[in-house]
Design an enzyme around this catalytic site. Structure first.
Site, mmCIF file in Angstrom:
data_model
loop_
_atom_site.group_PDB
_atom_site.id
_atom_site.type_symbol
_atom_site.label_atom_id
_atom_site.label_comp_id
_atom_site.label_asym_id
_atom_site.label_seq_id
_atom_site.Cartn_x
_atom_site.Cartn_y
_atom_site.Cartn_z
ATOM 1 N N TYR A 193 3.744 15.652 15.321
ATOM 2 C CA TYR A 193 4.524 14.831 14.398
ATOM 3 C C TYR A 193 6.035 14.939 14.671
ATOM 4 O O TYR A 193 6.593 14.124 15.392
ATOM 5 C CB TYR A 193 4.176 15.118 12.917
ATOM 6 C CG TYR A 193 4.658 13.954 12.070
ATOM 7 C CD1 TYR A 193 3.793 12.920 11.699
ATOM 8 C CD2 TYR A 193 6.011 13.823 11.734
ATOM 9 C CE1 TYR A 193 4.252 11.813 11.008
ATOM 10 C CE2 TYR A 193 6.481 12.720 11.050
ATOM 11 C CZ TYR A 193 5.600 11.727 10.683
ATOM 12 O OH TYR A 193 6.074 10.628 10.022
ATOM 13 N N THR B 199 0.850 -1.199 0.000
ATOM 14 C CA THR B 199 0.000 0.000 0.000
ATOM 15 C C THR B 199 0.885 1.249 0.000
ATOM 16 O O THR B 199 2.098 1.163 0.126
ATOM 17 C CB THR B 199 -0.920 0.045 1.248
ATOM 18 O OG1 THR B 199 -0.108 0.009 2.416
ATOM 19 C CG2 THR B 199 -1.900 -1.115 1.274
HETATM 20 P P1 NAI Z 1 0.989 2.304 4.517
HETATM 21 O O1 NAI Z 1 0.225 1.999 5.748
HETATM 22 O O2 NAI Z 1 0.234 2.604 3.284
HETATM 23 O O3 NAI Z 1 2.001 1.112 4.169
HETATM 24 C C1 NAI Z 1 2.579 0.303 5.154
HETATM 25 C C2 NAI Z 1 3.133 -0.976 4.541
HETATM 26 O O4 NAI Z 1 3.815 -1.714 5.572
HETATM 27 C C3 NAI Z 1 2.079 -1.935 3.965
HETATM 28 O O5 NAI Z 1 2.606 -2.554 2.815
HETATM 29 C C4 NAI Z 1 1.923 -2.974 5.085
HETATM 30 O O6 NAI Z 1 1.495 -4.254 4.637
HETATM 31 C C5 NAI Z 1 3.344 -3.049 5.575
HETATM 32 N N1 NAI Z 1 3.472 -3.590 6.925
HETATM 33 C C6 NAI Z 1 3.021 -3.074 8.088
HETATM 34 N N2 NAI Z 1 3.371 -3.871 9.123
HETATM 35 C C7 NAI Z 1 4.069 -4.897 8.604
HETATM 36 C C8 NAI Z 1 4.721 -6.036 9.138
HETATM 37 N N3 NAI Z 1 4.743 -6.282 10.454
HETATM 38 N N4 NAI Z 1 5.326 -6.898 8.284
HETATM 39 C C9 NAI Z 1 5.321 -6.684 6.943
HETATM 40 N N5 NAI Z 1 4.751 -5.603 6.382
HETATM 41 C C10 NAI Z 1 4.133 -4.726 7.200
HETATM 42 O O7 NAI Z 1 1.952 3.503 4.934
HETATM 43 P P2 NAI Z 1 2.721 4.644 4.124
HETATM 44 O O8 NAI Z 1 2.065 5.934 4.462
HETATM 45 O O9 NAI Z 1 2.977 4.277 2.732
HETATM 46 O O10 NAI Z 1 4.104 4.644 4.930
HETATM 47 C C11 NAI Z 1 5.317 4.111 4.452
HETATM 48 C C12 NAI Z 1 6.460 4.958 4.990
HETATM 49 O O11 NAI Z 1 6.356 6.275 4.446
HETATM 50 C C13 NAI Z 1 6.445 5.123 6.512
HETATM 51 O O12 NAI Z 1 7.780 5.123 6.987
HETATM 52 C C14 NAI Z 1 5.837 6.502 6.692
HETATM 53 O O13 NAI Z 1 6.198 7.102 7.906
HETATM 54 C C15 NAI Z 1 6.464 7.214 5.499
HETATM 55 N N6 NAI Z 1 5.840 8.477 5.113
HETATM 56 C C16 NAI Z 1 4.476 8.598 4.993
HETATM 57 C C17 NAI Z 1 3.915 9.823 4.656
HETATM 58 C C18 NAI Z 1 2.433 9.980 4.496
HETATM 59 O O14 NAI Z 1 1.957 11.129 4.439
HETATM 60 N N7 NAI Z 1 1.666 8.927 4.380
HETATM 61 C C19 NAI Z 1 4.752 11.020 4.384
HETATM 62 C C20 NAI Z 1 6.175 10.754 4.443
HETATM 63 C C21 NAI Z 1 6.681 9.537 4.829
HETATM 64 NA NA NA Z 2 4.150 1.638 2.078
#
Ligand code: NAI
Ligand code: NA
Length: 398
Positions: free
Chosen positions: A236, A51
């Site tokens: 944050y 995701t």
């Molecule tokens: P998301 O929730 O869409 O994606 C998380 C992913 O991690 C998914 O693929 C999920 O299956 C996987 N995951 C979670 N727990 C797991 C586990 N125990 N084992 C295997 N896979 C696991 O989150 P998003 O927003 O894409 O976040 C990804 C990174 O980007 C994070 O470090 C977040 O802090 C960072 N980020 C997010 C921003 C935002 O506005 N959404 C902005 C800047 C950075």
């Molecule tokens: Na992700």
């Protein structure tokens, strides 16, 4: 079955397989429309691949650079009478499209924090790819079981020193209200959040991959961080999650040292605030995002996760010329979000925002739309009244 959105707070309990497939197709089309990434990655491991930024990274690598990809994630499979999670359906659609394009794509569903999943991933790389030349670390999780101690750490989203009061929005109803979030009471809250979202697990991955000899000469690895505006600092960047991001960023030199003898390099990329399953859980942030979307769309500089990741790959990680880093050594693809004119306008709107004027001064509609699209809803191409098969396998898993 007929699949409609069913929400509880910032969680959507249902996901639509055909809508998820449409979402993936749209992202693939976008990446293809930008042309090939010059000297892009060829064999890629994405941790957190199902995701948000993770799936967008996987699509950018595969369809922007013809890369073979292995994706690791934690999702619920679809079974008879029971819906899979959005990330499951995303991956099913991604693998299908990759296969049709002649691209290698396999996935591992399990706890990426565990030693077992790391070993399983290493075996798969050895068997099918030999080595990988890019490792994307895009996990976002509320908890982690530490593989060495067995301790279960739960992260919290709290300020650190004093209570924080500001506006927040319920993005379903559009009601703007004040929220007060009390600071951490125990140092443990900070330590636990760092344990879950800090850099230790990224380092564990790179240590294990390196020891197994599955990292190619010149390998790159990237993890994602966020900074954002001063108005969200208390919750944050200066809050518990910010401590975890500080820790993640501070892991870069240690990983660089690990990779030095194979000329590898690690980066943190600071990304833009976007609607994902993780960010919708953070108080205050959804209101900021809906104002930010309004301003950035008006200026014609809005990007979603796929635009961000395509640009990260094409213009930063694989841009052949000198990579511009900030004073702390980070890649910045939040450059447009942080532009002074953008931030100034958002700050002015922030002061004004109320329940009454929200529809007008913010892009709360865009926020909602993005939120539902994360789960495969709100796509014009999909008939949501139609009986849909909920059992969609991920080809490489079943
Ligand atoms: P998301 O929730 O869409 O994606 C998380 C992913 O991690 C998914 O693929 C999920 O299956 C996987 N995951 C979670 N727990 C797991 C586990 N125990 N084992 C295997 N896979 C696991 O989150 P998003 O927003 O894409 O976040 C990804 C990174 O980007 C994070 O470090 C977040 O802090 C960072 N980020 C997010 C921003 C935002 O506005 N959404 C902005 C800047 C950075
Ligand atoms: Na992700």
């Amino acid at each position: 079955m007929i699949i409609q959105p069913r929400t509880r707070g910032f969680i959507c309990l249902t996901a639509h397989p055909d809508g998820a497939a449409q979402h993936i197709k749209n992202q693939i089309e976008y990446v293809k429309s930008k042309g090939k990434i010059a000297d892009g990655p060829k064999k890629v491991l994405v941790i957190g691949a199902s995701t948000g930024f993770g799936i967008a990274s996987r699509i950018s690598a595969a369809f922007g650079s013809d890369a073979a990809t292995i994706g690791v994630f934690f999702e619920k499979p679809a079974t008879e009478g029971k819906l899979g999670t959005a990330g499951w359906y995303n991956t099913a659609a991604f693998e299908k499209e990759a296969q049709a394009a002649g691209l290698y794509a396999k996935s591992i569903n399990g706890d990426a924090f565990s030693d077992e999943i790391k070993q399983q991933t290493i075996e798969l790389i050895k068997k099918d790819l030999g080595q990988v030349d890019l490792v994307v670390y895009s996990l976002a999780s509320p908890r982690r079981t530490h593989p060495k101690t067995g301790v279960q750490h739960a992260s919290v989203l709290k300020p650190i020193e004093k209570p924080f009061t500001d506006k927040t929005v319920d993005f379903h109803t559009g009601v703007v209200s004040d929220i007060t979030i009390n600071p951490v009471e125990l140092e443990d809250d900070i330590n636990n959040t760092v344990a879950v979202m800090g850099g230790e697990d990224w380092k564990f991955w790179i240590e294990d991959l390196k020891a197994a000899g599955v990292l190619a000469e010149g390998v790159k690895t990237v993890a994602y961080s966020y900074i954002g505006p001063e108005l969200t600092y208390p919750i944050y960047r200066n809050g518990t999650i910010g401590r975890a991001k500080d820790n993640l960023e501070a892991t870069v030199p240690a990983i660089n040292a690990l990779l030095a003898d194979i000329n590898g390099v690690s980066y943190v990329s600071v990304n833009k605030a976007l609607v994902t399953q993780s960010s919708s859980a953070i108080p205050v942030v959804p209101l900021y995002i809906s104002l930010l979307y309004k301003v950035m769309k008006e200026k014609g500089i809005h990007e979603g996760t796929i635009e961000q990741m395509q640009r990260l790959f094409a213009e930063r990680l694989y841009n052949n010329s000198d990579l511009q880093l900030d004073e702390k050594g980070r890649i910045r693809v939040d450059d447009l979000e942080m532009r002074e004119d953008v931030q100034q306008e958002v700050a002015e709107l922030w002061k004004k925002a109320t329940t009454e004027n929200l529809e007008e001064i913010s892009d709360i509609q865009g926020y909602r739309n993005d939120f539902f699209q994360l789960f495969g809803f709100n796509f014009d191409e999909i008939d949501y009244e139609k009986d849909t098969n909920e059992v969609v396998p991920v080809p490489s898993i079943g």
